[in-house]
Design a protein around this motif. Structure first.
Motif, PDB file in Angstrom:
ATOM      1  N   ARG A  81       0.825  -1.209   0.000  1.00 24.48           N
ATOM      2  CA  ARG A  81       0.000   0.000   0.000  1.00 24.48           C
ATOM      3  C   ARG A  81       0.858   1.257   0.000  1.00 24.48           C
ATOM      4  O   ARG A  81       0.566   2.227  -0.708  1.00 24.48           O
ATOM      5  CB  ARG A  81      -0.938   0.004   1.205  1.00 24.48           C
ATOM      6  N   ASP A 106      -6.562  -3.485  -3.259  1.00 24.99           N
ATOM      7  CA  ASP A 106      -7.088  -2.720  -2.122  1.00 24.99           C
ATOM      8  C   ASP A 106      -6.590  -1.271  -2.165  1.00 24.99           C
ATOM      9  O   ASP A 106      -7.339  -0.328  -1.865  1.00 24.99           O
ATOM     10  CB  ASP A 106      -6.661  -3.368  -0.809  1.00 24.99           C
ATOM     11  N   ALA A 107      -5.322  -1.080  -2.537  1.00 25.26           N
ATOM     12  CA  ALA A 107      -4.768   0.275  -2.596  1.00 25.26           C
ATOM     13  C   ALA A 107      -5.445   1.084  -3.690  1.00 25.26           C
ATOM     14  O   ALA A 107      -5.696   2.288  -3.517  1.00 25.26           O
ATOM     15  CB  ALA A 107      -3.266   0.212  -2.839  1.00 25.26           C
ATOM     16  N   ASP A 117      -8.743   2.185  -2.324  1.00 27.57           N
ATOM     17  CA  ASP A 117      -8.558   3.281  -1.375  1.00 27.57           C
ATOM     18  C   ASP A 117      -8.323   4.604  -2.091  1.00 27.57           C
ATOM     19  O   ASP A 117      -8.785   5.659  -1.650  1.00 27.57           O
ATOM     20  CB  ASP A 117      -7.368   2.988  -0.452  1.00 27.57           C
ATOM     21  N   ARG A 160      -9.422   5.330  -4.978  1.00 29.31           N
ATOM     22  CA  ARG A 160     -10.586   5.580  -5.833  1.00 29.31           C
ATOM     23  C   ARG A 160     -10.198   5.672  -7.316  1.00 29.31           C
ATOM     24  O   ARG A 160     -10.656   6.554  -8.049  1.00 29.31           O
ATOM     25  CB  ARG A 160     -11.329   6.853  -5.394  1.00 29.31           C
ATOM     26  N   GLY A 188      -5.215  -1.111   7.950  1.00 27.42           N
ATOM     27  CA  GLY A 188      -5.567   0.264   7.643  1.00 27.42           C
ATOM     28  C   GLY A 188      -4.349   1.145   7.541  1.00 27.42           C
ATOM     29  O   GLY A 188      -3.350   0.911   8.180  1.00 27.42           O
ATOM     30  N   ARG A 189      -4.427   2.185   6.741  1.00 29.80           N
ATOM     31  CA  ARG A 189      -3.297   3.074   6.549  1.00 29.80           C
ATOM     32  C   ARG A 189      -3.167   4.030   7.716  1.00 29.80           C
ATOM     33  O   ARG A 189      -4.144   4.325   8.389  1.00 29.80           O
ATOM     34  CB  ARG A 189      -3.456   3.866   5.250  1.00 29.80           C
TER      35      ARG A 189
END
Length: 381
Positions: free
Chosen positions: A187, A313-314, A317, A319, A380-381
């Motif tokens: 990420r 997933d990244a 996140d 968008r 989570g980031r």
């Protein structure tokens, strides 16, 4: 001996010879950590403090902390931390020979000559950074650019997860912790790639050397290569000096090195705990080599699987569609390949050799517990 009307002590002249040879190897592409590594391999372990003394004294007199590339500075600080008693030798007003006698009173003229001889005949090495003759009077920015510096908070979180994975006695826990670390690495790397692609910051491609020791150095390189391949980092191995060079962006290099250090600890621990099925001597050695090979192969597979999931997933996140992210990551990989080919235009692939099948599969089984598994919740980031 008399030079220009001044008497010079023999031990000081020998010491100056050591500094001269050190300057020469720096200009031929070697860096401080490389010099200590090759000194340890070429001579006695007592030669290492002597080499460190020369490196630290030279750094003081060339103002390396203020002029050298950042990787060079990190190496000097690590050497100083390992040899704190040598800080007495770095006084700019004290001749190296006199300081050497004070910091290392048992050093012999034979040792000084021997280390100088080793350095004198070191061949040219690929230049990864500018040598001292090309340093500016003062370093304005790291390596003359403004690269993305890995976020210390993110690195600390990754390091914390990996430290816990190394210390736990429960395989499932180690698996989950390492999975979270790889997800966070991916990420963060994707985020750095997006920022660099938009011009907000840069994450330039660099080369960095890792020094590996026997036994099983070649198998350790297989593990490093597997980790690097999953994280857009290329690896080349110099067998004679047991030095690996990894090429990638600043962010990816930092993270790959951290993951390699952790997984090597886990692999070594798992290998030590695995029964060699009655093998002894050379048979046990073959089993362990195969174990580490199998471990590396399975680690690579699972890291690549985790990278695919975390990349998706990244993208969610951020968008953006994965189809828009893929070309950005492809350009990042291509820039790494271009720099790798520039640094190492004549590399060749290593050939596999026959290995112990039982050891290989035992290593793969151990990697199931040390690497990544599907179904982990994203961190989570």
């Amino acid at each position: 001996m008399r030079i220009d009307g001044t008497y010079i002590r023999r031990d000081e002249l020998d010491a100056q010879q050591l500094l001269d040879e050190l300057s020469g190897v720096y200009e031929r592409g070697w860096q401080p950590a490389d010099v200590l590594h090759v000194t340890a391999r070429s001579g006695d372990t007592t030669d290492v403090p002597l080499a460190a003394a020369a490196v630290l004294f030279d750094a003081q007199h060339t103002r390396a902390l203020h002029r050298a590339p950042t990787d060079w500075v990190h190496q000097l600080r690590a050497i100083a931390a390992r040899h704190p008693h040598l800080t007495r030798i770095t006084d700019r007003d004290v001749a190296f020979g006199a300081g050497l006698r004070r910091a290392l009173p048992t050093v012999s003229r034979f040792q000084v000559d021997g280390v100088a001889f080793t350095w004198k005949y070191l061949p040219a090495f690929t230049r990864l950074t500018a040598p001292p003759s090309q340093w500016p009077p003062i370093r304005a920015t790291p390596d003359g650019t403004a690269p993305t510096t890995p976020d210390r908070r993110v690195l600390d979180r990754i390091r914390g997860l990996l430290t816990k994975a190394e210390s736990t006695d429960f395989p499932d826990e180690a698996e989950a912790l390492t999975a979270k670390a790889q997800e966070l690495m991916t990420r963060y790397a994707v985020g750095a790639a997006l920022l660099a692609d938009t011009g907000v910051s840069s994450d330039p491609v660099r080369g960095r050397r890792l020094h590996l020791d026997s036994p099983y150095a070649k198998e350790k390189v297989l593990l490093l290569t597997a980790i690097g391949d999953a994280n857009r980092v290329r690896t080349v191995w110099f067998t004679r000096v047991q030095i690996a060079t990894i090429v990638g962006t600043v962010v990816d290099l930092q993270q790959v090195e951290m993951l390699f250090t952790s997984l090597l600890v886990q692999a070594t621990r798992a290998m030590g705990a695995t029964d060699t099925a009655g093998r002894r001597g050379g048979g046990a050695t073959s089993f362990r080599r195969a174990f580490l090979t199998g471990f590396a192969h399975r680690i690579g597979e699972r890291l690549r699987e985790a990278d695919v999931r975390a990349t998706a997933d990244a993208a969610a996140d951020a968008r953006i569609p994965v189809t828009d992210l893929a070309p950005i990551l492809a350009r990042r990989s291509e820039s790494v390949d271009v720099e790798f080919r520039r640094l190492f235009p004549t590399t060749r692939s290593s050939r596999s050799r026959g290995i112990d099948a039982d050891g290989f599969h035992a290593g793969r089984d151990a990697a199931e517990s040390a690497s990544l598994a599907a179904g982990q919740e994203p961190l989570g980031r």
